[in-house]
Design a protein around this motif. Structure first.
Motif: not given
Length: 91
Positions: A16-26
């Motif tokens: 959750i943290d990774y996919f909603w972080s500021e530098d999330f993957p696109e």
């Protein structure tokens, strides 16, 4: 139906943290993963509300959690039944 596996809550929180972080993957795959994580979070919240409803010691608490569960599920007041807790019994 796809196979399901269980993961540690800590790993789930990290995802959750990774996919909603500021530098999330696109990209489409990241969007699909975010959608599935959202769906899982929604199911977890609904399950928690339902469990609280079942474990509530008083009718007033049970009614409060029942309303929160129905709100979460998007069930409008006009479709709800009034079969739960009441302050007084009818005379």
């Amino acid at each position: 139906m796809a196979k399901q596996i269980q993961i540690d809550k800590e790993l789930f929180d990290d995802l959750i943290d990774y996919f909603w972080s500021e530098d999330f993957p696109e990209g489409w795959l990241a969007d699909e993963i975010r959608g599935k994580l959202n769906s899982k979070l929604d199911k977890m919240l609904a399950r928690e509300l339902f469990s609280q409803y079942k474990r509530s010691p008083t009718g007033a608490e049970r009614e409060q959690v029942r309303k929160a569960y129905l709100d979460h599920k998007g069930i409008t007041a006009s479709f709800r039944t009034d079969t739960e807790w009441h302050d007084e019994l009818p005379n």
